[in-house]
Design a protein around this motif. Structure first.
Motif, mmCIF file in Angstrom:
data_model
loop_
_atom_site.group_PDB
_atom_site.id
_atom_site.type_symbol
_atom_site.label_atom_id
_atom_site.label_comp_id
_atom_site.label_asym_id
_atom_site.label_seq_id
_atom_site.Cartn_x
_atom_site.Cartn_y
_atom_site.Cartn_z
ATOM 1 N N GLY A 34 0.744 -1.283 0.151
ATOM 2 C CA GLY A 34 0.207 -0.048 -0.098
ATOM 3 C C GLY A 34 0.945 1.141 -0.068
ATOM 4 N N ASP A 35 0.351 2.147 0.361
ATOM 5 C CA ASP A 35 1.014 3.732 0.409
ATOM 6 C C ASP A 35 1.901 3.721 1.564
ATOM 7 O OD1 ASP A 35 1.930 6.262 -0.310
ATOM 8 O OD2 ASP A 35 0.027 7.227 0.308
ATOM 9 N N GLY A 36 3.161 3.337 1.286
ATOM 10 C CA GLY A 36 4.197 3.302 2.566
ATOM 11 C C GLY A 36 4.232 2.162 3.588
ATOM 12 N N PHE A 37 3.508 1.046 2.989
ATOM 13 C CA PHE A 37 3.595 -0.143 4.078
ATOM 14 C C PHE A 37 3.544 -1.288 3.139
ATOM 15 C CE2 PHE A 37 -1.014 0.409 3.197
ATOM 16 C CZ PHE A 37 -1.238 -0.784 3.329
ATOM 17 N N SER A 38 3.940 -2.294 3.807
ATOM 18 C CA SER A 38 3.895 -3.801 3.097
ATOM 19 C C SER A 38 3.482 -4.693 4.062
ATOM 20 C CB SER A 38 5.221 -3.974 2.268
ATOM 21 O OG SER A 38 5.111 -5.522 1.735
ATOM 22 N N VAL A 39 2.724 -5.627 3.710
ATOM 23 C CA VAL A 39 2.302 -6.805 4.635
ATOM 24 C C VAL A 39 2.324 -7.983 3.980
ATOM 25 C CG1 VAL A 39 0.348 -7.669 6.186
ATOM 26 C CG2 VAL A 39 0.588 -5.090 5.793
ATOM 27 N N ASN A 40 2.930 -8.957 5.001
ATOM 28 C CA ASN A 40 3.092 -10.213 4.278
ATOM 29 C C ASN A 40 2.419 -11.344 5.253
ATOM 30 O OD1 ASN A 40 4.994 -9.195 2.768
ATOM 31 N ND2 ASN A 40 6.571 -9.962 3.705
ATOM 32 N N GLY A 41 1.839 -12.302 4.371
ATOM 33 C CA GLY A 41 1.257 -13.470 5.322
ATOM 34 C C GLY A 41 1.174 -14.688 4.126
ATOM 35 N N GLU A 42 1.059 -15.997 5.052
ATOM 36 C CA GLU A 42 1.048 -17.151 4.266
ATOM 37 C C GLU A 42 -0.636 -17.816 4.146
ATOM 38 O OE1 GLU A 42 4.188 -20.591 4.050
ATOM 39 O OE2 GLU A 42 2.829 -20.893 5.729
ATOM 40 N N GLY A 43 -0.740 -18.271 2.964
ATOM 41 C CA GLY A 43 -1.982 -18.874 2.798
ATOM 42 C C GLY A 43 -2.092 -20.236 1.912
ATOM 43 N N GLN A 44 -3.192 -20.546 1.481
ATOM 44 C CA GLN A 44 -3.360 -21.727 0.723
ATOM 45 C C GLN A 44 -3.810 -21.422 -0.666
ATOM 46 O OE1 GLN A 44 -6.078 -24.931 1.809
ATOM 47 N NE2 GLN A 44 -4.458 -26.203 1.443
ATOM 48 N N ALA A 45 -3.244 -21.758 -1.765
ATOM 49 C CA ALA A 45 -3.764 -21.359 -3.062
ATOM 50 C C ALA A 45 -4.945 -22.043 -3.464
ATOM 51 C CB ALA A 45 -2.805 -21.723 -4.114
ATOM 52 N N LEU A 46 -6.151 -21.434 -3.731
ATOM 53 C CA LEU A 46 -7.107 -22.284 -4.272
ATOM 54 C C LEU A 46 -7.520 -22.517 -5.756
ATOM 55 C CD1 LEU A 46 -9.647 -20.011 -2.030
ATOM 56 C CD2 LEU A 46 -8.678 -22.129 -1.386
ATOM 57 N N ASN A 47 -6.554 -21.971 -6.560
ATOM 58 C CA ASN A 47 -6.564 -22.442 -7.837
ATOM 59 C C ASN A 47 -5.225 -22.542 -8.565
ATOM 60 O OD1 ASN A 47 -6.918 -19.334 -7.727
ATOM 61 N ND2 ASN A 47 -6.303 -19.576 -9.772
ATOM 62 N N ASN A 48 -5.334 -23.006 -9.858
ATOM 63 C CA ASN A 48 -3.931 -23.075 -10.378
ATOM 64 C C ASN A 48 -3.850 -21.812 -11.181
ATOM 65 O OD1 ASN A 48 -3.643 -25.779 -9.734
ATOM 66 N ND2 ASN A 48 -4.665 -26.509 -11.647
ATOM 67 N N ALA A 49 -2.561 -21.032 -11.299
ATOM 68 C CA ALA A 49 -2.384 -19.995 -12.026
ATOM 69 C C ALA A 49 -0.901 -19.707 -12.444
ATOM 70 C CB ALA A 49 -2.694 -18.892 -11.197
ATOM 71 N N ALA A 50 -0.844 -19.331 -13.626
ATOM 72 C CA ALA A 50 0.416 -18.874 -14.122
ATOM 73 C C ALA A 50 0.755 -17.532 -13.760
ATOM 74 C CB ALA A 50 0.415 -19.223 -15.748
ATOM 75 N N VAL A 51 2.282 -17.049 -14.169
ATOM 76 C CA VAL A 51 2.467 -15.959 -14.030
ATOM 77 C C VAL A 51 1.743 -14.721 -14.410
ATOM 78 C CG1 VAL A 51 4.508 -14.153 -14.322
ATOM 79 C CG2 VAL A 51 5.150 -16.639 -13.536
ATOM 80 N N ALA A 52 1.486 -13.804 -13.642
ATOM 81 C CA ALA A 52 0.493 -12.679 -14.226
ATOM 82 C C ALA A 52 -0.945 -12.894 -14.203
ATOM 83 C CB ALA A 52 1.140 -12.121 -15.640
ATOM 84 N N GLN A 53 -1.247 -14.174 -13.973
ATOM 85 C CA GLN A 53 -2.794 -14.558 -13.853
ATOM 86 C C GLN A 53 -3.165 -14.377 -12.375
ATOM 87 O OE1 GLN A 53 -3.183 -18.564 -15.066
ATOM 88 N NE2 GLN A 53 -3.265 -17.825 -17.442
ATOM 89 N N ASN A 54 -4.691 -14.323 -12.363
ATOM 90 C CA ASN A 54 -5.077 -14.177 -11.022
ATOM 91 C C ASN A 54 -5.132 -15.483 -10.103
ATOM 92 O OD1 ASN A 54 -6.451 -12.077 -9.203
ATOM 93 N ND2 ASN A 54 -8.402 -13.630 -9.242
ATOM 94 N N ALA A 55 -4.951 -15.162 -8.934
ATOM 95 C CA ALA A 55 -4.894 -16.426 -7.896
ATOM 96 C C ALA A 55 -5.582 -16.010 -6.631
ATOM 97 C CB ALA A 55 -3.640 -16.781 -7.544
ATOM 98 N N ARG A 56 -6.616 -17.098 -6.077
ATOM 99 C CA ARG A 56 -7.339 -16.794 -4.969
ATOM 100 C C ARG A 56 -6.507 -17.436 -3.986
ATOM 101 N NH1 ARG A 56 -12.126 -19.227 -4.810
ATOM 102 N NH2 ARG A 56 -13.016 -17.569 -3.614
ATOM 103 N N VAL A 57 -6.736 -16.983 -2.720
ATOM 104 C CA VAL A 57 -5.712 -17.613 -1.637
ATOM 105 C C VAL A 57 -6.516 -17.483 -0.134
ATOM 106 C CG1 VAL A 57 -3.690 -17.382 -0.255
ATOM 107 C CG2 VAL A 57 -3.520 -17.115 -2.584
ATOM 108 N N ARG A 58 -6.696 -18.466 0.397
ATOM 109 C CA ARG A 58 -7.354 -18.867 1.812
ATOM 110 C C ARG A 58 -6.366 -18.347 2.843
ATOM 111 N NH1 ARG A 58 -10.287 -22.637 1.429
ATOM 112 N NH2 ARG A 58 -12.445 -21.865 1.312
ATOM 113 N N MET A 59 -6.280 -17.220 3.493
ATOM 114 C CA MET A 59 -5.373 -17.051 4.643
ATOM 115 C C MET A 59 -5.507 -17.885 5.824
ATOM 116 S SD MET A 59 -3.670 -14.728 2.676
ATOM 117 C CE MET A 59 -2.466 -14.061 3.864
ATOM 118 N N SER A 60 -4.548 -17.756 6.631
ATOM 119 C CA SER A 60 -4.768 -18.728 8.074
ATOM 120 C C SER A 60 -5.988 -18.167 8.522
ATOM 121 C CB SER A 60 -3.547 -18.418 8.819
ATOM 122 O OG SER A 60 -3.336 -17.106 9.123
ATOM 123 N N SER A 61 -6.421 -16.839 8.735
ATOM 124 C CA SER A 61 -7.662 -16.514 9.271
ATOM 125 C C SER A 61 -9.058 -17.115 8.686
ATOM 126 C CB SER A 61 -7.696 -14.818 9.230
ATOM 127 O OG SER A 61 -7.590 -14.561 7.969
ATOM 128 N N GLY A 62 -8.739 -17.444 7.445
ATOM 129 C CA GLY A 62 -10.136 -18.064 6.858
ATOM 130 C C GLY A 62 -10.545 -17.009 5.816
#
Length: 219
Positions: A174-202
């Motif tokens: 974002g504007d002046g910040f960066s946040v990282n987190g791990e999750g599980q991919a919900l679909n196959n995706a190539a570089v530059a494609q869209n991916a949906r991820v379920r974070m540990s919070s659900g």
């Protein structure tokens, strides 16, 4: 005498129309040669519009819609001041295109030796034939390919950079910040494609797949 004069006038008019059409074809050839620079080094244009429908000025400006193909049968808009005329032309273009260099089985990842460039008439190829050999690199074939077969973009897909179920890192900037987190991919995706991820919070988030496999989200 009157018949002779009428015939002479008709002949002069025909010669004038032919000369105008030839000059217009030369202008159209130059127009398409410029548009096809980098794809084709040999371009020829045949005008198919009737002489009475040609633009009245000597040097009209030409344009084609952004979604139009640039070879084969093409409609061209010719402008002369406030006058607009639509011209039907046949564009022949010769250049390189991508073919299979060896038998390729469906599901195989293409390697540098799997494809080659071949020179020929681009206007006689199937739609969406691949022209840039770099597009084939690391792609996956969706069907069996025979040696010498022209490769269409629809015959390949990009290799998956991430797969469904894989653990991935999500980076939100974002504007002046960066946040990282791990999750599980919900679909196959190539570089530059869209991916949906379920974070540990659900929570499910969407982002773009980076070349390193991280999921990038711009806030």
């Amino acid at each position: 005498m009157l018949t002779f004069k009428s015939g002479l006038a008709a002949t002069i008019l025909l010669i004038s129309s032919l000369a105008q059409a030839q000059d217009l074809e030369a202008q159209l050839t130059a127009f398409f040669a410029q548009r096809l620079a980098g794809f084709s080094d040999e371009v020829s244009v045949t005008l198919r519009t009737q002489p009475n429908l040609l633009p009245s000025c000597e040097q009209p400006s030409f344009s084609v819609s952004g979604s139009s193909k640039l070879w084969g049968n093409v409609n061209v808009l010719a402008r002369c001041n406030n006058e607009k005329r639509f011209l039907q032309v046949a564009v022949q273009a010769t250049g390189n295109y991508v073919v299979a260099a060896m038998p390729v089985a469906r599901g195989s990842v293409l390697q540098p030796g799997s494809v080659a460039l071949k020179r020929g008439r681009l206007d006689q190829l199937p739609p969406r034939t691949m022209l840039d050999i770099n597009q084939a690199q690391d792609s996956v074939s969706l069907r069996d390919l025979a040696p010498g077969q022209a490769i269409q973009l629809s015959m390949l897909r990009q290799a998956w950079r991430i797969k469904a179920g894989q653990r991935v890192m999500v980076i939100a900037n974002g504007d002046g910040f960066s946040v990282n987190g791990e999750g599980q991919a919900l679909n196959n995706a190539a570089v530059a494609q869209n991916a949906r991820v379920r974070m540990s919070s659900g929570q499910v988030v969407s982002g773009t797949v980076g070349s390193d496999g991280n999921i990038l989200i711009n806030l």
